[in-house]
Design an enzyme around this catalytic site. Structure first.
Site, PDB file in Angstrom:
ATOM      1  N   GLU A 242      -5.723   3.260  -6.621  1.00  0.00           N
ATOM      2  CA  GLU A 242      -5.906   4.415  -5.687  1.00  0.00           C
ATOM      3  C   GLU A 242      -7.496   4.679  -5.549  1.00  0.00           C
ATOM      4  OE1 GLU A 242      -2.489   5.232  -4.636  1.00  0.00           O
ATOM      5  OE2 GLU A 242      -1.567   4.322  -6.145  1.00  0.00           O
TER       6      GLU A 242
ATOM      7  N   PHE B 246       0.925  -1.242   0.074  1.00  0.00           N
ATOM      8  CA  PHE B 246       0.065   0.046  -0.181  1.00  0.00           C
ATOM      9  C   PHE B 246       0.836   1.251  -0.033  1.00  0.00           C
ATOM     10  CE2 PHE B 246      -2.133  -3.304   2.507  1.00  0.00           C
ATOM     11  CZ  PHE B 246      -3.127  -3.667   1.581  1.00  0.00           C
TER      12      PHE B 246
ATOM     13  N   ILE C 248     -11.278  -3.030 -18.477  1.00  0.00           N
ATOM     14  CA  ILE C 248     -11.075  -3.738 -17.271  1.00  0.00           C
ATOM     15  C   ILE C 248     -10.468  -5.005 -17.817  1.00  0.00           C
ATOM     16  CG2 ILE C 248     -11.980  -5.281 -15.402  1.00  0.00           C
ATOM     17  CD1 ILE C 248     -11.930  -2.057 -14.889  1.00  0.00           C
TER      18      ILE C 248
ATOM     19  N   THR D 280      -9.814  -9.897 -10.408  1.00  0.00           N
ATOM     20  CA  THR D 280      -8.811  -9.238  -9.828  1.00  0.00           C
ATOM     21  C   THR D 280      -9.116  -7.535  -9.444  1.00  0.00           C
ATOM     22  OG1 THR D 280      -7.091  -8.820 -11.565  1.00  0.00           O
ATOM     23  CG2 THR D 280      -6.683 -10.774 -10.101  1.00  0.00           C
TER      24      THR D 280
ATOM     25  N   LYS E 239      -7.066   1.777 -17.327  1.00  0.00           N
ATOM     26  CA  LYS E 239      -6.278   2.977 -16.601  1.00  0.00           C
ATOM     27  C   LYS E 239      -6.231   2.171 -15.172  1.00  0.00           C
ATOM     28  CE  LYS E 239      -9.283   6.308 -17.788  1.00  0.00           C
ATOM     29  NZ  LYS E 239     -10.070   7.530 -18.214  1.00  0.00           N
ATOM     30  N   GLY E 240      -5.509   2.972 -14.162  1.00  0.00           N
ATOM     31  CA  GLY E 240      -5.294   2.426 -12.747  1.00  0.00           C
ATOM     32  C   GLY E 240      -6.618   2.611 -12.117  1.00  0.00           C
TER      33      GLY E 240
HETATM   34 MO1  MOS Z   1       1.046   3.414  -3.895  1.00  0.00          MO
HETATM   35  S1  MOS Z   1       0.755   4.730  -2.294  1.00  0.00           S
HETATM   36  O1  MOS Z   1       1.665   4.457  -5.140  1.00  0.00           O
HETATM   37  O2  MOS Z   1       1.978   2.134  -3.299  1.00  0.00           O
END
Ligand code: MOS
Length: 701
Positions: free
Chosen positions: A668, A229, A592, A597, A664-665
């Site tokens: 976060e 994390f 996706i 996952t 895309k990510g």
């Molecule tokens: Mo993350 S806070 O970029 O592991």
């Protein structure tokens, strides 16, 4: 498609860094300082050295000189006043729990016992650990100047306005897997380490720098990581200590932190005070936002999350002022933690939007749609892809948003107050550079290699899925090898960018490999019998190495992922107990790649957000500068009983402006916005706006 390493993980076959069995392995235990500021007057290691099985006790008095720590004799180049803590360097103590000795013994238990015998005497100086008491010393960290779009204070004269302060406490990553390192010096100044890290290449180059070794002399392995994390984004003191220890005893040393050390020496999300003011027109158009944040940092590093950036990017608003400051305290350095900055800043922004919606008598979702940014408010650039309005609709439908009553404290069910809340999240969609080596073997197995780490999201699974799509072969014929610094280059796994960065390299390598087969066979098209082609040409394998990086799109477009979290809560009117009843988390993060996952990632973020909202807080006893709830009994991460049904929904529209895969990510955004969604639901249930997290029962009764 299920996790490619799922079986290894659940059967225990997956080997984490501290689980390697090396010949002659010995065990290290760190001794931490018991003051927060001062000097070590003397350190008594006699009894520890006499204890059974002890091989060595290393302190600043006998530690070998670390080449990278030595300062220039040139008076024109004085020692920098800020920088990572130097391990066993001198007698100076700058935070509670700072490693002051390493005890090495032939068993873990003997090392642990001997460590208890090390006694230090100090010259104590007055420490400062309270952000609240020292907030007047806040300063703007270098490179993070206040920023203003339009006019800073125009929000004050808007017809409708809200202004409030928020506090987010220290939060600790607390991954299940403790930080741990095995260090092994080989021949001719070569070192191999197995360590928990989010980036073997970065760890490799940092170790090389500290010990002044050629990079190729440092081998870093991190095959499985049990959560990080953000806590695995740098080389920490225990890693350096293990390497020093292995050098001193001439044997491989294993050093695993105890849970208490996870609270002092491997970073945390810094306690942050915020003040936000928002002004709107009578019909609910945002006029101005004024957002300030002050976070804490250590005495030796100017770490700044930069929480207020969200106020610049989430909504269309002509006047935005942001200002981030930090305060230096005698504590260990904070670090990046999932959604660093955004997850903190969004608490103030999305709580304030919620408050504004009540003042305006507007539905909170309607207020957000009313202020939807059609282009990036800061740069004026078009978005690479944005489907946030769809996300609002999907989430609102799934939670049953029309059951919400705008008037707080108006629904009671079986003696519990019922409330609904929502909040959004935003995070930049990044793409870095990476290289992949792809090899098709004679038996039809495709081997892919990358130095990237997998801290838990299921990187191998996503990569195999991408490769399977390009090559047209089943996933069980593909192997993705990672977590080895000798493998092709990949950045740290961080900033939600791995699928975008490494996935694009996999896409490129597989595309190139397929082309190589086309040249070999002279046959175009998508269908290839790779085994037959290799056999016919008498080849044992065919291999390509491909680099991949972002193109000019970053200049043309503003790139983000978005999330929207919807929550319903039950609050007991007498006891103040909050139960999250249901959560719906929607991600607009492009295509996706790996649904299972991806869902797991969203659920994990929601769980972390529930902890952030309701239970997590690392408490410092300022008399000693020590974190006192430094264990999982007193620091409450959510457990199964705290977690309701969580639904993860994906808009799932590819964004090919970010990368060829269109993904895309989402690591976060899974968290960003979840905590204010819970806080907003608590307000809807109770009429109480809790501005200092966590929302524990005492704050509600
Ligand atoms: Mo993350 S806070 O970029 O592991």
């Amino acid at each position: 498609m299920s996790r490619v390493d799922g079986r290894e993980k659940v059967t225990g076959a997956a080997k984490y860094s501290a689980e390697y069995k090396l010949h002659g392995l010995v065990y290290g235990i760190l001794v931490g300082s018991t003051i927060a500021k001062g000097h070590i007057k003397s350190i008594d290691t006699h009894s520890a050295l006499k204890a059974p099985g002890v091989l060595s006790v290393i302190t600043h008095q006998n530690s070998p000189k670390i080449p990278g720590y030595q300062v220039s004799k040139d008076p024109a180049k004085p020692e920098p006043t800020k920088g990572p803590v130097k391990v066993f360097y001198n007698d100076k103590v700058i935070y509670y729990g700072q490693p002051i000795a390493l005890v090495i013994a032939d068993t873990f238990e003997r090392a642990l016992y001997a460590a208890s015998l090390v006694k230090a005497h100090y010259t104590v100086e007055q420490h400062v650990t309270s952000l609240k008491e020292h907030i007047k010393n806040a300063f703007v960290p270098h490179g993070d100047d206040p920023d203003v779009r339009g006019t800073a204070n125009v929000w004050r004269s808007a017809p409708v306005k809200v202004e409030a302060q928020y506090v987010l406490p220290n939060e600790v990553h607390n991954p299940m897997e403790l930080h741990g390192t095995i260090a092994h010096w080989g021949q001719a100044d070569k070192i191999t380490v197995w360590t928990k890290t989010q980036g073997v290449k970065d760890t490799q180059s940092n170790i090389a720098k500290i010990f002044k070794l050629p990079v190729q002399n440092v081998q870093v392995n991190s095959k499985f990581v049990g959560g990080a994390f953000g806590s695995g984004l740098q080389v920490w003191p225990h890693e350096v200590a293990a390497i020093i220890g292995a050098k001193v005893v001439g044997r491989p040393v294993k050093l695993v932190l105890g849970r208490a050390d996870m609270f002092t020496s491997v970073g945390y999300r810094p306690l942050t005070w915020q003040k936000i003011g928002i002004g709107a027109s009578a019909d609910g158009k945002l006029v101005g936002i004024h957002h300030q944040a002050i976070g804490q940092t250590s005495a030796y590093e100017d770490f700044a999350e930069g929480p207020t950036g969200v106020s610049q990017s989430l909504y269309a608003c002509p006047n935005v002022y942001i200002n981030n400051k930090i305060v230096s305290l005698n504590i260990g350095s904070p670090t990046w933690m999932r959604g660093p900055g955004e997850a903190t800043g969004i608490l103030a922004l999305e709580s304030a939007l919620d408050e504004l919606s009540y003042k305006l008598k507007l539905d909170p979702v309607a207020l957000r749609i009313h202020n939807h940014a059609d282009k990036d408010p800061g740069s004026g650039k078009p978005y690479s892809g944005k489907n946030l309005k769809e996300a609002y609709k999907l989430g609102a439908d799934a939670i049953g948003w029309n059951n919400r009553r705008q008037k707080p404290r108006s629904v009671i069910k079986d003696g519990w107050l019922v409330g609904y809340g929502m909040a959004g999240g935003v995070f930049g969609a990044y793409r870095d550079t990476a290289t992949i080596k792809a090899t098709m073997l004679a038996n039809g197995t495709l081997m892919l290699k990358s130095a990237v780490s997998d801290i838990g999201p299921g990187t191998g699974t996503a990569m195999v899925s991408i490769a399977s799509g390009v090559m047209g072969i089943p996933p069980n014929k593909i192997r993705f090898d990672l977590g080895d610094s000798s493998f092709p280059n990949a950045p740290q796994q961080g900033g939600s960018a791995t699928v975008s960065t490494v996935g694009s390299a996999v896409y490129q390598a597989c595309t190139d490999l397929k082309q190589k087969f086309q040249q070999l066979t002279g046959r175009a098209g998508d269908k290839h019998d790779y085994v037959k082609a290799l056999k016919q040409h008498n080849l044992s394998q065919l291999e390509v190495t491909a680099d991949s990086k972002a193109g000019n799109e970053t200049k043309q477009f503003a790139m983000y992922s978005w999330s929207v979290h919807f929550v319903s809560v039950l609050v007991h009117p007498t006891t103040g107990v909050v139960k999250v009843d249901k959560a719906v988390c929607v991600a607009d993060s492009g295509r996706i790649v790996s649904p299972k996952t991806a869902r797991s990632q969203m659920v994990g973020g929601a769980v972390m957000g529930i902890g952030m909202a309701l239970s997590e807080e690392a408490v410092i006893d300022h008399r000693y500068g020590k974190t006192i709830n430094n264990n999982l009994a007193d620091y409450h991460v959510p457990v199964n009983a705290d977690i309701p049904q969580i639904e993860a929904i994906f808009v799932n529209i590819p964004d090919k402006n970010v990368n060829p895969i269109g993904a895309k990510g989402m690591g976060e955004i899974a968290l960003i916005g979840m905590a204010p969604a819970v806080a907003n639901a608590v307000y809807n249930a109770t009429g109480k706006r809790i501005r200092q997290l966590p929302i524990t029962p005492d704050k509600l009764v």
